[in-house]
Design an enzyme around this catalytic site. Structure first.
Site, PDB file in Angstrom:
ATOM      1  N   TYR A 285      -0.497   2.788  -8.575  1.00  0.00           N
ATOM      2  CA  TYR A 285      -1.339   2.232  -9.634  1.00  0.00           C
ATOM      3  C   TYR A 285      -0.555   2.043 -10.934  1.00  0.00           C
ATOM      4  O   TYR A 285      -0.871   1.154 -11.728  1.00  0.00           O
ATOM      5  CB  TYR A 285      -2.551   3.131  -9.871  1.00  0.00           C
ATOM      6  CG  TYR A 285      -3.628   2.962  -8.828  1.00  0.00           C
ATOM      7  CD1 TYR A 285      -4.574   1.944  -8.942  1.00  0.00           C
ATOM      8  CD2 TYR A 285      -3.693   3.799  -7.721  1.00  0.00           C
ATOM      9  CE1 TYR A 285      -5.556   1.771  -7.975  1.00  0.00           C
ATOM     10  CE2 TYR A 285      -4.667   3.637  -6.753  1.00  0.00           C
ATOM     11  CZ  TYR A 285      -5.599   2.625  -6.883  1.00  0.00           C
ATOM     12  OH  TYR A 285      -6.560   2.444  -5.919  1.00  0.00           O
TER      13      TYR A 285
ATOM     14  N   GLY B 169     -11.638  -9.855   5.476  1.00  0.00           N
ATOM     15  CA  GLY B 169     -10.783 -10.561   4.524  1.00  0.00           C
ATOM     16  C   GLY B 169     -11.104 -10.110   3.115  1.00  0.00           C
ATOM     17  O   GLY B 169     -11.974  -9.271   2.892  1.00  0.00           O
TER      18      GLY B 169
ATOM     19  N   GLN C 117      -6.718  -4.039   9.319  1.00  0.00           N
ATOM     20  CA  GLN C 117      -7.826  -3.163   9.667  1.00  0.00           C
ATOM     21  C   GLN C 117      -8.625  -3.791  10.808  1.00  0.00           C
ATOM     22  O   GLN C 117      -8.957  -4.982  10.750  1.00  0.00           O
ATOM     23  CB  GLN C 117      -8.761  -2.932   8.472  1.00  0.00           C
ATOM     24  CG  GLN C 117      -8.151  -2.108   7.367  1.00  0.00           C
ATOM     25  CD  GLN C 117      -7.202  -2.892   6.495  1.00  0.00           C
ATOM     26  OE1 GLN C 117      -7.342  -4.102   6.331  1.00  0.00           O
ATOM     27  NE2 GLN C 117      -6.228  -2.205   5.933  1.00  0.00           N
TER      28      GLN C 117
ATOM     29  N   GLU D 135     -10.361   7.709  -3.388  1.00  0.00           N
ATOM     30  CA  GLU D 135      -9.402   7.666  -2.283  1.00  0.00           C
ATOM     31  C   GLU D 135      -8.991   9.071  -1.870  1.00  0.00           C
ATOM     32  O   GLU D 135      -8.831   9.357  -0.674  1.00  0.00           O
ATOM     33  CB  GLU D 135      -8.193   6.823  -2.681  1.00  0.00           C
ATOM     34  CG  GLU D 135      -8.517   5.330  -2.735  1.00  0.00           C
ATOM     35  CD  GLU D 135      -7.590   4.548  -3.652  1.00  0.00           C
ATOM     36  OE1 GLU D 135      -6.467   5.022  -3.911  1.00  0.00           O
ATOM     37  OE2 GLU D 135      -7.993   3.460  -4.105  1.00  0.00           O
TER      38      GLU D 135
END
Length: 414
Positions: A97, A395, A205, A139
């Site tokens: 980040y 997507g 994924q 997360e």
């Protein structure tokens, strides 16, 4: 919360930043990848090439900034959860980040020029870090729940079977080297990392199309062929053409929030194309637990032959006492044999007037955006509250900026 001075600046500059959003995010990605080419491993290069990722990022930044500045509320918890699930499946780390923030602020400065004063950059930097801190915290929680870590997000799996479902959809059955700390919830996805010749590692994924606890783990993959300006899918093509029984794949723990709500409330499970994968997983789970919940299943496809996992879906509906099935095929279908009693088969695209749903139902939607918009609108018109309608996008999720972001919820992934 944003500082009062930052609120004032964001409100004053939001229209300018939004108007230049695609230029800013384009410059951001160019800068970041030039300085850190290793980060290309985390991004879908097809979505980079066609601009979808840049557009989705621009929409997300604008929506979140507007929320923090009190201009237009958005479902922040849903947005943070959706992105955090995606990042965790990729193995994004907190230190990355810092890199993103540095290059995003530099891109704003380069695109806006003299308008990007120190005060403007400071205000938008505050927006970024408020959002980033929320994401890092979520997360971390996701990794803890999955029994994984930032430093070790993938484990080896052996391909034990390969089954071709349709011309463009193949299922891969995978045995892990070690049992996962937590089995996938019905509807979740796993990250699959592959090394591509001359390109390096890429991660995608794929929904777990088996029920929780079923062994082996099954993922179902659509091969994305070149279409106009969109290149063929790098990873899906590799899996279809090169991966065979006995090969090894690096697979991450399950993430994603398009999961069945608990309880015994009615359900509407609506899908189109390969969007059927989380729906089939949910149905297999309901069968496994002996559920008697009312379940309305709706699926749309080009034809019965193009319908992935059709036999699985039909079998699960047939075994659920409270389930009904409605099918839409673009071409006329004569394949009615074996369908559960009462199944309705329609020709053409989904007709919203024919969607039957209990107003008390929870709805899970997965498929192309036009399909999900049609179904969602029909559900809202029939009294289903927006907070009980979840969706999943295959997507970059551009829905956030294009349709009532304050009412959207769900998960998005590539």
């Amino acid at each position: 919360m944003l500082a009062p001075d930052s609120v004032r600046v964001v409100r004053a500059t939001a229209d300018t930043v939004v108007a230049h959003g695609s230029l800013i995010t384009g410059r951001f990605y160019d800068r970041m990848f030039d300085a850190h080419p290793e980060l290309l491993d985390l991004f879908n290069r097809g979505n980079q090439a066609n601009g979808e990722q840049r557009q989705a990022l621009a929409m997300s930044v604008a929506a979140v900034a507007g929320h923090f500045a009190g201009m237009k509320p958005v479902p922040l918890t849903a947005i943070v959860g959706r992105i955090a699930h995606k990042h965790a499946s990729l193995g994004v780390t907190p230190s990355q980040y810092v890199v993103v923030g540095r290059h995003l602020m530099a891109a704003i400065g380069e695109v806006l020029g003299d308008a990007a004063t120190a005060e403007v950059i400071a205000a938008w930097d505050e927006v970024f870090w408020l959002f980033a801190c929320l994401l890092v915290a979520e997360e971390s929680r996701q990794y803890e729940r999955a029994g994984s870590t930032f430093s070790r997000p993938f484990t080896p799996h052996t391909v034990v079977d390969v089954h071709r479902d349709t011309e463009d959809v193949t299922s891969f059955l995978l045995e892990p080297d070690e049992d996962p700390a937590r089995p996938p919830l019905p509807g979740q996805y796993v990250g699959v990392a592959v090394d591509l010749p001359d390109l390096g590692r890429q991660i995608r994924q794929y929904t777990v199309s088996s029920a929780p606890g079923e062994s082996p783990l099954r993922i179902t993959v659509k091969r994305h062929r070149a279409d106009g300006d969109r290149p063929e899918g790098m990873v899906s093509t590799h899996l279809h053409e090169r991966v065979r029984v006995g090969d090894r794949l690096q697979v991450g723990p399950a993430f994603g929030d398009l999961v069945l709500p608990r309880g015994d409330s009615p359900l509407l499970l609506a899908s189109a194309g390969v969007g059927t994968t989380p729906i089939v997983a949910a149905l297999r789970h309901l069968v496994a637990v002996g559920s008697t919940r009312p379940v309305a299943v709706l699926h749309a496809d080009r034809s019965p032959e193009a319908h992935p996992l059709r036999a699985d879906l039909v079998d699960a509906v047939d075994r659920l006492p409270g389930a009904s099935l409605a099918l839409w095929y673009e071409t006329k279908s004569s394949r009615r044999k074996g369908l559960p009693l009462g199944t309705k088969v329609h020709k053409g695209l989904v007709d919203p007037d024919l969607i039957q749903v209990d107003p008390e139902a929870h709805a899970l939607l997965c498929g192309p955006l036009p399909f999900m918009r049609t179904v969602r609108r029909a559900l809202l018109d029939r009294g289903v509250p927006a907070e009980r309608i979840q969706y999943e996008v295959f997507g970059p999720d551009a829905w956030l900026g294009s349709e009532e972001p304050s009412q959207a919820s769900g998960a998005g992934r590539a």
